[in-house]
Design an enzyme around this catalytic site. Structure first.
Site, PDB file in Angstrom:
ATOM      1  N   ASN A   1       0.804  -1.220   0.000  1.00  0.00           N
ATOM      2  CA  ASN A   1       0.000   0.000   0.000  1.00  0.00           C
ATOM      3  C   ASN A   1       0.840   1.274   0.000  1.00  0.00           C
ATOM      4  O   ASN A   1       0.318   2.348  -0.301  1.00  0.00           O
ATOM      5  CB  ASN A   1      -0.921  -0.005   1.231  1.00  0.00           C
ATOM      6  CG  ASN A   1      -1.655   1.292   1.408  1.00  0.00           C
ATOM      7  OD1 ASN A   1      -2.576   1.606   0.666  1.00  0.00           O
ATOM      8  ND2 ASN A   1      -1.231   2.089   2.398  1.00  0.00           N
TER       9      ASN A   1
ATOM     10  N   TYR B   1       3.057   9.498 -11.039  1.00  0.00           N
ATOM     11  CA  TYR B   1       2.143   8.639 -10.280  1.00  0.00           C
ATOM     12  C   TYR B   1       1.421   7.668 -11.211  1.00  0.00           C
ATOM     13  O   TYR B   1       1.339   6.461 -10.935  1.00  0.00           O
ATOM     14  CB  TYR B   1       1.136   9.519  -9.545  1.00  0.00           C
ATOM     15  CG  TYR B   1       0.139   8.787  -8.689  1.00  0.00           C
ATOM     16  CD1 TYR B   1       0.479   8.348  -7.414  1.00  0.00           C
ATOM     17  CD2 TYR B   1      -1.161   8.550  -9.142  1.00  0.00           C
ATOM     18  CE1 TYR B   1      -0.443   7.690  -6.609  1.00  0.00           C
ATOM     19  CE2 TYR B   1      -2.090   7.896  -8.347  1.00  0.00           C
ATOM     20  CZ  TYR B   1      -1.731   7.471  -7.078  1.00  0.00           C
ATOM     21  OH  TYR B   1      -2.654   6.819  -6.285  1.00  0.00           O
TER      22      TYR B   1
ATOM     23  N   PRO C   1      -8.460   1.933  -6.095  1.00  0.00           N
ATOM     24  CA  PRO C   1      -9.417   2.887  -5.536  1.00  0.00           C
ATOM     25  C   PRO C   1      -9.506   4.162  -6.367  1.00  0.00           C
ATOM     26  O   PRO C   1      -8.585   4.520  -7.112  1.00  0.00           O
ATOM     27  CB  PRO C   1      -8.837   3.208  -4.151  1.00  0.00           C
ATOM     28  CG  PRO C   1      -7.736   2.209  -3.926  1.00  0.00           C
ATOM     29  CD  PRO C   1      -7.254   1.822  -5.286  1.00  0.00           C
TER      30      PRO C   1
END
Length: 269
Positions: free
Chosen positions: A104, A169, A199
């Site tokens: 994560n 990113y 997400p």
């Protein structure tokens, strides 16, 4: 043979001192799993908002012990092969196994491409992609040997769609999907699965940190970042955690190499 549900499982969650990582760690603890929270514990010069501190990590673990006593904190820079190897050794030595790995840890800096420095590019690749690779490299041999394991990479809707002014990113999260698919093919016959959760916008410190760098309030940040959700509402961290826990379960044993979107339909358009 898979371990029995609940308290025999052992999980390691990176980037777990706050945000989605902490929500995932809490959800796993509620299943009865032994959970190790890993986080960097210091700021990064390339990231213009605070990272979680060592004190944040300890507080997070202590808070989860009200749910389940077998919760531990590990300070770990996922960019470091030495830190990662040491963290996995601690988990396997103390708990006897590592069943569930949740990658994560992440950073997010938004800049138009002409303003992206090589240091900014590198920190995205190192934290998101290299970190996941190193943790998988350290954890998978034990999972393969035991014949059961779950790896869940927390990617993003940006792993499948472009994120404007987020070239580093977006590229890093796309690479995470490639890592997920390749590893799934490699380890499937050992009863190990590798999947990604993607997400949309969640109300995390990372998202709010980016908003502050753009001089936006938390409310403005969530409103703007959630515009592409079909309901235009942010995603709850608990929804990301629920998807992760399901992928870590026996019920998802035949789900492998896929992306599970928790983005309120952002990827549809």
């Amino acid at each position: 043979m898979s371990p029995s549900p609940g308290n025999r499982r052992v999980a390691l969650v990176s980037g777990a001192a706050r945000g989605n990582g902490l929500a995932i760690a809490e959800a796993l603890a509620r299943t009865g799993a032994t959970v190790y929270l890993a986080d960097i514990g210091h700021d990064l010069p390339e990231v213009p908002y605070p990272m979680s501190s060592a004190a944040d990590l300890e507080r997070a673990a202590e808070g989860l012990r009200d749910i389940h006593q077998r919760v531990h904190a590990l300070q770990c820079d996922v960019r470091s092969p030495e830190d990662v190897a040491a963290a996995v050794r601690v988990v396997e030595s103390e708990a006897g196994r590592l069943d569930i790995l949740v990658n994560n840890a992440g950073v997010l800096v938004l800049n138009p491409v002409e303003k992206v420095s090589t240091a900014e590019w590198d920190v995205h690749m190192d934290v998101i992609v290299k970190g996941a690779f190193l943790l998988c490299q350290a954890a998978l041999p034990g999972m393969n040997q035991r014949g059961w394991g779950r790896v869940i990479n927390i990617a993003s809707v940006a792993a499948h769609r472009g994120l404007g002014t987020g070239v580093a990113y977006t590229a890093a999260k796309h690479a995470m999907i490639g890592l997920t698919r390749a590893l799934a093919m490699e380890v499937a016959r050992q009863n190990v699965t590798v999947n990604a959760v993607c997400p949309g916008t969640t109300p995390t410190e990372l998202v709010h940190g980016v908003g502050r760098t753009l001089d936006m309030s938390p409310e403005e940040t969530l409103a703007i970042f959630s515009q592409r959700h079909l309901t235009q509402k942010p995603i709850a961290k608990e929804d990301v955690a629920a998807a992760t826990v399901w992928l870590a379960s026996d019920a998802a044993g035949r789900v492998n190499g896929t992306s599970l979107f928790v983005d309120d339909g952002w990827h549809c358009h």
